[in-house]
Design a protein around this motif. Structure first.
Motif, PDB file in Angstrom:
ATOM      1  N   VAL A  23      31.492 -30.697  31.159  1.00  8.27           N
ATOM      2  CA  VAL A  23      32.111 -30.414  32.452  1.00  8.27           C
ATOM      3  C   VAL A  23      33.551 -29.971  32.210  1.00  8.27           C
ATOM      4  O   VAL A  23      34.262 -30.573  31.408  1.00  8.27           O
ATOM      5  CB  VAL A  23      32.095 -31.663  33.370  1.00  8.27           C
ATOM      6  CG1 VAL A  23      32.817 -31.391  34.678  1.00  8.27           C
ATOM      7  CG2 VAL A  23      30.666 -32.105  33.629  1.00  8.27           C
ATOM      8  N   THR A  77      34.121 -24.309  28.565  1.00 10.15           N
ATOM      9  CA  THR A  77      33.322 -25.535  28.506  1.00 10.15           C
ATOM     10  C   THR A  77      32.468 -25.556  27.251  1.00 10.15           C
ATOM     11  O   THR A  77      32.442 -26.553  26.523  1.00 10.15           O
ATOM     12  CB  THR A  77      32.427 -25.659  29.756  1.00 10.15           C
ATOM     13  OG1 THR A  77      33.217 -25.484  30.923  1.00 10.15           O
ATOM     14  CG2 THR A  77      31.718 -26.994  29.801  1.00 10.15           C
ATOM     15  N   GLU A  85      35.070 -25.145  38.549  1.00  9.04           N
ATOM     16  CA  GLU A  85      34.304 -26.183  37.889  1.00  9.04           C
ATOM     17  C   GLU A  85      33.078 -25.564  37.239  1.00  9.04           C
ATOM     18  O   GLU A  85      32.401 -24.726  37.850  1.00  9.04           O
ATOM     19  CB  GLU A  85      33.856 -27.250  38.885  1.00  9.04           C
ATOM     20  CG  GLU A  85      33.018 -28.342  38.238  1.00  9.04           C
ATOM     21  CD  GLU A  85      32.527 -29.367  39.239  1.00  9.04           C
ATOM     22  OE1 GLU A  85      33.255 -30.346  39.457  1.00  9.04           O
ATOM     23  OE2 GLU A  85      31.427 -29.171  39.791  1.00  9.04           O
ATOM     24  N   ARG A 129      29.595 -26.963  35.080  1.00  9.50           N
ATOM     25  CA  ARG A 129      28.803 -28.116  34.627  1.00  9.50           C
ATOM     26  C   ARG A 129      27.621 -27.591  33.826  1.00  9.50           C
ATOM     27  O   ARG A 129      26.780 -26.860  34.355  1.00  9.50           O
ATOM     28  CB  ARG A 129      28.269 -28.921  35.806  1.00  9.50           C
ATOM     29  CG  ARG A 129      29.315 -29.673  36.552  1.00  9.50           C
ATOM     30  CD  ARG A 129      28.712 -30.569  37.637  1.00  9.50           C
ATOM     31  NE  ARG A 129      29.748 -31.382  38.214  1.00  9.50           N
ATOM     32  CZ  ARG A 129      30.163 -32.537  37.711  1.00  9.50           C
ATOM     33  NH1 ARG A 129      29.588 -33.022  36.642  1.00  9.50           N
ATOM     34  NH2 ARG A 129      31.136 -33.209  38.288  1.00  9.50           N
TER      35      ARG A 129
END
Length: 191
Positions: free
Chosen positions: A46, A86, A142, A144
């Protein structure tokens, strides 16, 4: 802001200042679209980053004169860069085994690119732009990680301004060797 480790004993993250963030990205100005990494949890896959939209952004002079709106395609690119960040931080974390080792690597390798030998390119995007973005906004990004297999990564991504979604969806990224990336661009241009 400098690079640092934060969080509590159960959930720790690494935060990267703008200089370290820029070292990760293969893009150059004006296409570096992450200002900094606010919090990356590499063990969980994340990453939270931020992109500030300013009136002096070069793209806003023509999009649109008198009524500047930040292009949705550039928000998608910012989400791609955050997803690539990420994947990179996750892999480096697995190599170093700890956030402290990762942070020490960044500090000892000032001026070098931490993501040696690999780069991530967009393979597929399924993004919905929900709201326009105007100058003066801070866009919270963001990513994920949903799946990682054989050099392919699937991310659930979201961009928010003041806690409200402005774009969201799914990205699929492919890992390619850095030496292959320039050749890929040559192939694309010849088709």
């Amino acid at each position: 802001m400098t690079d640092r480790i934060g969080g509590d004993t159960k959930r720790r993250y690494i935060s990267l200042g703008s200089q370290t963030t820029m070292r990760f990205l293969p893009q150059s100005y004006p296409f570096i679209l992450l200002d900094r990494v606010k919090a990356c949890y590499p063990e969980e896959g994340v990453c939270h980053s931020v992109k500030h939209i300013t009136m002096t952004d070069p793209v806003l002079s023509g999009h649109f004169p008198g009524f500047p709106i930040y292009p949705g395609v550039l928000i998608i690119e910012a989400m791609v860069q955050n997803a690539g960040m990420t994947a990179t931080l996750r892999e480096l974390y697995q190599t170093h085994g700890s956030l402290e080792g990762l942070l020490e690597q960044f500090r000892s390798a000032v001026g070098t690119t931490p993501a040696e030998g690999k780069q991530y390119v967009l393979a597929e995007s399924r993004i919905k732009n929900v709201q326009p973005i105007f100058p003066g906004c801070a866009v919270d990004l963001e990513a994920r990680l949903q799946m990682a297999r054989d050099g392919m990564y699937v991310f659930k991504v979201c961009a928010q301004v003041d806690g409200a979604d402005v774009a969201r969806g799914q990205l699929t990224m492919a890992e390619v060797p850095v030496t292959m990336a320039p050749g890929m661009l040559d192939q694309i241009g010849s088709n």
